[in-house]
Design a protein around this motif. Structure first.
Motif, mmCIF file in Angstrom:
data_model
loop_
_atom_site.group_PDB
_atom_site.id
_atom_site.type_symbol
_atom_site.label_atom_id
_atom_site.label_comp_id
_atom_site.label_asym_id
_atom_site.label_seq_id
_atom_site.Cartn_x
_atom_site.Cartn_y
_atom_site.Cartn_z
ATOM 1 N N GLN A 45 1.807 6.004 -7.153
ATOM 2 C CA GLN A 45 0.475 6.282 -7.681
ATOM 3 C C GLN A 45 0.005 5.199 -8.657
ATOM 4 O O GLN A 45 -0.652 5.480 -9.649
ATOM 5 N N VAL A 46 0.387 3.973 -8.356
ATOM 6 C CA VAL A 46 -0.100 2.817 -9.104
ATOM 7 C C VAL A 46 -1.213 2.221 -8.256
ATOM 8 O O VAL A 46 -0.966 1.669 -7.191
ATOM 9 N N HIS A 47 -2.447 2.356 -8.689
ATOM 10 C CA HIS A 47 -3.579 1.910 -7.887
ATOM 11 C C HIS A 47 -4.252 0.698 -8.528
ATOM 12 O O HIS A 47 -5.411 0.733 -8.904
ATOM 13 N N GLU A 48 -3.494 -0.352 -8.647
ATOM 14 C CA GLU A 48 -4.011 -1.602 -9.188
ATOM 15 C C GLU A 48 -4.450 -2.473 -8.016
ATOM 16 O O GLU A 48 -3.647 -2.819 -7.135
ATOM 17 N N MET A 49 -5.714 -2.831 -7.969
ATOM 18 C CA MET A 49 -6.260 -3.569 -6.822
ATOM 19 C C MET A 49 -5.725 -4.997 -6.744
ATOM 20 O O MET A 49 -5.593 -5.553 -5.666
ATOM 21 N N THR A 50 -5.414 -5.598 -7.881
ATOM 22 C CA THR A 50 -4.958 -6.986 -7.864
ATOM 23 C C THR A 50 -3.484 -7.116 -7.527
ATOM 24 O O THR A 50 -3.002 -8.227 -7.309
ATOM 25 N N LEU A 51 -2.766 -6.008 -7.456
ATOM 26 C CA LEU A 51 -1.336 -6.041 -7.153
ATOM 27 C C LEU A 51 -1.066 -6.536 -5.735
ATOM 28 O O LEU A 51 -0.010 -7.085 -5.460
ATOM 29 N N VAL A 52 -2.016 -6.398 -4.846
ATOM 30 C CA VAL A 52 -1.810 -6.741 -3.442
ATOM 31 C C VAL A 52 -1.891 -8.255 -3.216
ATOM 32 O O VAL A 52 -1.222 -8.789 -2.337
ATOM 33 N N ALA B 270 0.826 -1.212 0.000
ATOM 34 C CA ALA B 270 0.000 0.000 0.000
ATOM 35 C C ALA B 270 0.858 1.260 0.000
ATOM 36 O O ALA B 270 0.547 2.231 -0.703
ATOM 37 N N ILE B 271 1.949 1.256 0.758
ATOM 38 C CA ILE B 271 2.853 2.405 0.759
ATOM 39 C C ILE B 271 3.509 2.560 -0.611
ATOM 40 O O ILE B 271 3.639 3.663 -1.136
#
Length: 75
Positions: free
Chosen positions: A43-50, A36-37
């Motif tokens: 500023q990469v807001h890809e939900m599946t990256l987590v 998240a940090i």
């Protein structure tokens, strides 16, 4: 079985579940916070990256803490 004995068994069960799940939850929390940090900084807001790093961290946590978790459940 009296109510006091049933309450004691319930308390031990909750305590065992908390101790067993805590290492994996802590690993997942740390990896999620780090990703998240990273996402906020770049500023990469890809939900599946987590999901992939969290799954990898939980698998590594199972390998590292598996014997401790098994010992806690068996005791």
């Amino acid at each position: 079985m009296d109510p006091q004995h049933a309450l004691e068994i319930g308390q031990q069960a909750v305590y065992t579940v908390l101790l067993t799940a805590a290492p994996l939850l802590a690993c997942s929390l740390c990896v999620g916070l780090t990703v998240a940090i990273f996402q906020a900084a770049t500023q990469v807001h890809e939900m599946t990256l987590v999901f992939v790093p969290k799954i990898a961290a939980v698998m590594i946590g199972i390998v590292v803490f598996g014997s401790f978790m098994l010992r806690m459940v068996l005791e």
